[in-house]
Design a protein around this motif. Structure first.
Motif, PDB file in Angstrom:
ATOM      1  N   LYS A 270       0.711  -1.227  -0.069  1.00 34.32           N
ATOM      2  CA  LYS A 270       0.211   0.472  -0.023  1.00 34.32           C
ATOM      3  C   LYS A 270       1.484   1.380   0.021  1.00 34.32           C
ATOM      4  O   LYS A 270       2.114   0.867   0.766  1.00 34.32           O
ATOM      5  CB  LYS A 270      -0.912  -0.091   0.897  1.00 34.32           C
ATOM      6  N   ASP A 326      -1.299   1.297  -5.801  1.00 34.65           N
ATOM      7  CA  ASP A 326      -1.242   0.464  -4.959  1.00 34.65           C
ATOM      8  C   ASP A 326      -0.396  -0.817  -5.668  1.00 34.65           C
ATOM      9  O   ASP A 326      -0.812  -1.420  -6.977  1.00 34.65           O
ATOM     10  CB  ASP A 326      -2.366  -0.091  -3.656  1.00 34.65           C
ATOM     11  N   LYS A 328      -0.408  -4.628  -5.508  1.00 37.48           N
ATOM     12  CA  LYS A 328      -1.907  -5.783  -5.305  1.00 37.48           C
ATOM     13  C   LYS A 328      -1.734  -6.957  -5.719  1.00 37.48           C
ATOM     14  O   LYS A 328      -1.845  -7.358  -7.348  1.00 37.48           O
ATOM     15  CB  LYS A 328      -3.379  -5.469  -4.704  1.00 37.48           C
TER      16      LYS A 328
END
Length: 332
Positions: A270, A326, A328
């Motif tokens: 993040k 971010d 992910k």
């Protein structure tokens, strides 16, 4: 590690910059460093509303001088006479003068070298014997920061590369400069996020790796930057700072570098940009630019302009969510 402070959150998406290029530093160019374009979207926070922006010729003179002489006595007279001294004037030929001028010019020559390092970093060395303790601006693929030469006019810094063929331009305020280039073969093994600004803005990149919180070992920021060894071994990312923070109104570039494989790890990363409200920025508008490089993708840039709350909010943080992408794990 303690990281508990009042936090103000601002959320928004920034417009991509239209172009990236080398901009040679000058007193006028510094004012336009991050551009003046504004987007139609705004970042909003509890305390602030922000709009998006994104040697020379040497003359050698010979010296005329005479050494003192002893008086000479004349036998035919009681008078004392002084014999004239020989002509000791130093005469330099045109060839000698030209050679000395060439030596002086060579001693003031500015040169730069770039050497690739691990983790897609580049070591830059600059030699400028006639420009000691001088401000110099470094340009690389849109990233810009200022450094100061040593008392001997030298400089050695490690810089994150943003291109496989990495070209670095050094520019002094008097118009002098140098260029260095390096081939960075491992660039695609790493990702980069750059945040650059001018002066004391209180801005910081924060990376929370593998689901870490602010108190965890996976919180990477300028207060816990790690070393490049972490990225080389695959442990995680690291933070570097380029720019002389002690200079007047420095141009600064903070960079988060991470192994490309981290994008497929559980928990991902993040990324946020935070701005602490400090005496130097409270009640002002600060500007910055971000760069994101992921593998072989094109460099993505965004500009921001952020209105900082007044000085009653000293110690608070503006957290800019969604400014940086971010990392992910893709859902199945």
């Amino acid at each position: 590690m303690s990281y508990i402070k009042e936090t103000v959150t601002a959320v928004g998406t920034l417009a991509c910059a239209l172009a990236i290029g080398y901009v040679m530093q000058s007193s006028e160019a510094a004012n336009a460093l991050y551009g003046n374009a504004k987007s139609d979207r705004e970042l909003r926070s509890l305390d602030a509303e922000t709009s998006m922006l994104v040697v020379k010729d040497i003359t050698l003179t010979s010296a005329e001088f005479s050494e003192p002489t002893e008086p000479m006595l004349d036998d035919s007279s009681n008078e004392t006479t002084v014999q004239p001294a020989p002509d000791d004037t130093v005469h330099l030929s045109n060839d000698t003068t030209s050679a000395l001028s060439e030596i002086e010019e060579t001693s003031c020559e500015i040169s730069a070298k770039a050497r690739p390092m691990a983790a897609a970093m580049v070591n830059l060395t600059l030699t400028a014997p006639c420009l000691p303790n001088e401000r110099v601006t470094v340009h690389h693929n849109g990233m810009i920061f200022t450094q100061t030469t040593s008392k001997t006019g030298s400089l050695s810094i490690d810089v994150p590369a943003l291109a496989e063929t990495a070209v670095f331009v050094f520019a002094f305020g008097n118009g002098d400069g140098a260029v260095a280039q390096a081939k960075v073969e491992d660039l695609t093994d790493f990702g980069r996020v750059v945040l650059q600004w001018k002066g004391d803005t209180g801005l910081q990149i924060h990376a929370l790796e593998a689901g870490s919180d602010y108190s965890g070992a996976g919180h990477v920021w300028s207060g816990q930057p790690r070393s490049m060894a972490a990225a080389i071994t695959g442990e995680g990312g690291f933070i570097t700072m380029n720019g002389d923070l002690d200079a007047v109104e420095p141009l600064v570039a903070e960079v988060y570098t991470f192994p490309a494989e981290m994008e497929s790890r559980e928990g991902g990363v993040k990324l946020t940009v935070e701005a602490e409200v400090i005496q130097a920025n409270c009640g002002t508008e600060i500007e910055a630019k971000s760069f994101e490089l992921r593998g072989r993708d094109q460099l993505v840039t965004q500009d921001l302009s952020l209105a900082v709350p007044d000085c009653t909010a000293l110690g608070s943080f503006l957290v800019l969510n969604n400014l940086l992408q971010d990392m992910k794990v893709a859902s199945n």
